[in-house]
Design a protein around this motif. Sequence first.
Motif, PDB file in Angstrom:
ATOM      1  N   SER A 253       0.849  -1.182   0.000  1.00  0.00           N
ATOM      2  CA  SER A 253       0.000   0.000   0.000  1.00  0.00           C
ATOM      3  C   SER A 253       0.891   1.240   0.000  1.00  0.00           C
ATOM      4  O   SER A 253       1.764   1.378   0.849  1.00  0.00           O
ATOM      5  CB  SER A 253      -0.894  -0.002   1.244  1.00  0.00           C
ATOM      6  OG  SER A 253      -1.530   1.249   1.404  1.00  0.00           O
ATOM      7  N   LYS A 254       0.670   2.105  -0.958  1.00  0.00           N
ATOM      8  CA  LYS A 254       1.501   3.301  -1.113  1.00  0.00           C
ATOM      9  C   LYS A 254       0.942   4.462  -0.296  1.00  0.00           C
ATOM     10  O   LYS A 254      -0.257   4.726  -0.309  1.00  0.00           O
ATOM     11  CB  LYS A 254       1.558   3.689  -2.596  1.00  0.00           C
ATOM     12  CG  LYS A 254       2.367   4.943  -2.897  1.00  0.00           C
ATOM     13  CD  LYS A 254       2.298   5.254  -4.390  1.00  0.00           C
ATOM     14  CE  LYS A 254       3.069   6.514  -4.748  1.00  0.00           C
ATOM     15  NZ  LYS A 254       2.954   6.845  -6.182  1.00  0.00           N
ATOM     16  N   GLY A 255       1.845   5.155   0.397  1.00  0.00           N
ATOM     17  CA  GLY A 255       1.457   6.334   1.159  1.00  0.00           C
ATOM     18  C   GLY A 255       2.355   7.507   0.829  1.00  0.00           C
ATOM     19  O   GLY A 255       3.576   7.374   0.796  1.00  0.00           O
ATOM     20  N   VAL A 256       1.757   8.660   0.561  1.00  0.00           N
ATOM     21  CA  VAL A 256       2.493   9.871   0.196  1.00  0.00           C
ATOM     22  C   VAL A 256       2.217  10.970   1.213  1.00  0.00           C
ATOM     23  O   VAL A 256       1.094  11.116   1.703  1.00  0.00           O
ATOM     24  CB  VAL A 256       2.107  10.343  -1.222  1.00  0.00           C
ATOM     25  CG1 VAL A 256       2.647  11.734  -1.522  1.00  0.00           C
ATOM     26  CG2 VAL A 256       2.599   9.343  -2.263  1.00  0.00           C
ATOM     27  N   HIS A 257       3.262  11.732   1.531  1.00  0.00           N
ATOM     28  CA  HIS A 257       3.149  12.904   2.397  1.00  0.00           C
ATOM     29  C   HIS A 257       3.772  14.097   1.692  1.00  0.00           C
ATOM     30  O   HIS A 257       4.770  13.954   0.989  1.00  0.00           O
ATOM     31  CB  HIS A 257       3.877  12.674   3.725  1.00  0.00           C
ATOM     32  CG  HIS A 257       3.330  11.535   4.524  1.00  0.00           C
ATOM     33  ND1 HIS A 257       3.606  10.210   4.234  1.00  0.00           N
ATOM     34  CD2 HIS A 257       2.523  11.520   5.618  1.00  0.00           C
ATOM     35  CE1 HIS A 257       2.985   9.440   5.112  1.00  0.00           C
ATOM     36  NE2 HIS A 257       2.333  10.212   5.954  1.00  0.00           N
ATOM     37  N   LEU A 258       3.191  15.278   1.904  1.00  0.00           N
ATOM     38  CA  LEU A 258       3.713  16.521   1.349  1.00  0.00           C
ATOM     39  C   LEU A 258       4.093  17.476   2.471  1.00  0.00           C
ATOM     40  O   LEU A 258       3.432  17.511   3.520  1.00  0.00           O
ATOM     41  CB  LEU A 258       2.675  17.184   0.442  1.00  0.00           C
ATOM     42  CG  LEU A 258       2.188  16.377  -0.766  1.00  0.00           C
ATOM     43  CD1 LEU A 258       1.162  17.177  -1.565  1.00  0.00           C
ATOM     44  CD2 LEU A 258       3.350  15.948  -1.657  1.00  0.00           C
ATOM     45  N   GLY A 337       8.448  16.190  -0.330  1.00  0.00           N
ATOM     46  CA  GLY A 337       7.505  15.125  -0.008  1.00  0.00           C
ATOM     47  C   GLY A 337       8.185  13.783  -0.068  1.00  0.00           C
ATOM     48  O   GLY A 337       9.345  13.672  -0.474  1.00  0.00           O
ATOM     49  N   TRP A 338       7.482  12.770   0.359  1.00  0.00           N
ATOM     50  CA  TRP A 338       8.037  11.416   0.266  1.00  0.00           C
ATOM     51  C   TRP A 338       6.932  10.402   0.013  1.00  0.00           C
ATOM     52  O   TRP A 338       5.772  10.619   0.354  1.00  0.00           O
ATOM     53  CB  TRP A 338       8.810  11.041   1.529  1.00  0.00           C
ATOM     54  CG  TRP A 338       8.008  10.898   2.797  1.00  0.00           C
ATOM     55  CD1 TRP A 338       7.393   9.769   3.273  1.00  0.00           C
ATOM     56  CD2 TRP A 338       7.757  11.920   3.776  1.00  0.00           C
ATOM     57  NE1 TRP A 338       6.776  10.018   4.470  1.00  0.00           N
ATOM     58  CE2 TRP A 338       6.993  11.330   4.818  1.00  0.00           C
ATOM     59  CE3 TRP A 338       8.115  13.263   3.882  1.00  0.00           C
ATOM     60  CZ2 TRP A 338       6.578  12.053   5.932  1.00  0.00           C
ATOM     61  CZ3 TRP A 338       7.704  13.974   5.003  1.00  0.00           C
ATOM     62  CH2 TRP A 338       6.946  13.372   6.002  1.00  0.00           C
ATOM     63  N   ALA A 339       7.316   9.334  -0.630  1.00  0.00           N
ATOM     64  CA  ALA A 339       6.408   8.215  -0.888  1.00  0.00           C
ATOM     65  C   ALA A 339       7.014   6.959  -0.278  1.00  0.00           C
ATOM     66  O   ALA A 339       8.226   6.746  -0.337  1.00  0.00           O
ATOM     67  CB  ALA A 339       6.215   8.015  -2.390  1.00  0.00           C
TER      68      ALA A 339
END
Length: 547
Positions: A253-258, A337-339
């Motif tokens: 499951s992919k999670g992204v934050h900005l 950001g990071w994924a």
Amino acid sequence: MTNASAFKRQQTIDDLQQKTYDLLVIGGGITGVGIALDAATRGLSVALVEMQDFAAGTSSRSTKLVHGGLRYLKQFQIKEVAELGKERAIVYENGPHVTTPVWMLLPFHKGGTFGKYSTNIGLRLYDFLAGVKRSERRFMLNKENTLKKEPLVKQQDLQGGGVYVEYRTDDARLTIEVAKSAIEHGATLINYTKAEKFLYNEKGVISGIQAKDLLNDELLTIKAAKTINAAGPWVDDVRSIEGKTAGKHLILSKGVHLVFDEAVFPLKQAVYFDTPDGRMVFAIPRNGKAYVGTTDTFYEGDPKNMDIEQADRDYIMKAIAYMFPNVKITEADIESGWAGVRPLIHEEGKGPSEISRHDEVWESDKGLITIAGGKLTGYRKMAESVLDKLQPFYKEQFGKTLTPCVTKKLKISGGEVGGSANLATFIAKRTAAGIAVGLTEKEAAHLAQHYGANVDQVFAFVQDAPKTIPAIIYAQLQYGMTNELVQHPNDFFIRRTGNMFFNIKEVIDHKDVVLQLMNEQLQWTDDLFTKFTADVDNEIERATTAK
């Protein structure tokens, strides 16, 4: 004591090949290093290999919270809430310099996921199950006081809010501090070393690995009585070395934050909020920045090369606009950001947000133990459970009785600050020491919080800094190479300092001199220097650009 110096890599490689270890761990994320620490403190000889850097996968790309498991109440996973809440307190007390209690606001609006009564009851039940101490128990706010707590929250249909405590952490630093603790207790850990082939004994049971040092292409043989696969998103890849991946398998499951600067997103209060599609997202202030996430979508690519897609950016920007309508930000305001991926154990017919985060352990017919799933918060308990299950093996095969688990009260590296209650006093005293060697008050306080009881070792490098680089960066870099196995500039920029995500301008401004210093001291080949330079530029682009 085994060494955590990047300058002694060849010695570590030689050590790994000179004996048969009781336990070999494949994977240097929080699960793997947690197992290494537990095993080393129980009297086992331990080796660990990581194909990238420690915490390079999931363990540096989470929401950076040591969750108490509030979200599991919605799924009626009562046991998980109770266990995670108690483990959260242990993680905090054993390393208060890398974990910080923060009050979290959960606003509720008419027609939203939570209402006044469900929030009140849910948080009260959460406090009870998680064993939350009295000073950190939830309280409720009316609309007016909710807006005082965070004026940026959407006012339309706002009914009030609940406030409870979450624990913010630096996930990568937590991982490296646990890794250093394992090394201090005698374990031998190495990064950039990939397991490529299993060794087998005369009974056809796994007895170690053949691995490759990815920095110089040297092959090495590591023998062990038992091997654990704790490779996170890559556990199925490790299992495939056996030639079989039947049965349980992972789904990613992919999670992204900005990340935004506080000048454009002046968030003063951590908020856990509804999104238009009914999911929940965090917005968290941190050191002059605000970060927002996470997305939750299935992912099938290579986790090592994961990009932030335009759809990920759109989702988070829409979530911000929905809950913080007066925050007038655009994509141009995204600083970085990071994924990352969450390795979940596949459950047929369930979406990514519905799949349980629980951990499971199983063993192949050739003796490979695999551990998958789980949460950052539960790493210590997961390790304890795995070693408890191995006790009969060591007793039967070698007559060895493992000593009881001690990690419940074991301070991790840097954690000896006199307990969480003394942290503020510790930071104040070490800040004064940092100022005395030439740092600003802000710089000294930051290092004291960042490194805890190890900070004096960082201060020792300050006065040697050349004029080409800020003293604080130089001191961190030298400490990282000498004491934290920094081999690659991205180890330093992403996982030892967090600057790639939370101070990317500093990375851009000083990357050339960092590369030059590392090249001179670690004596890279020309090919490695070229590769590492490109790697840093690629990570900067990945952190700042949507695909």
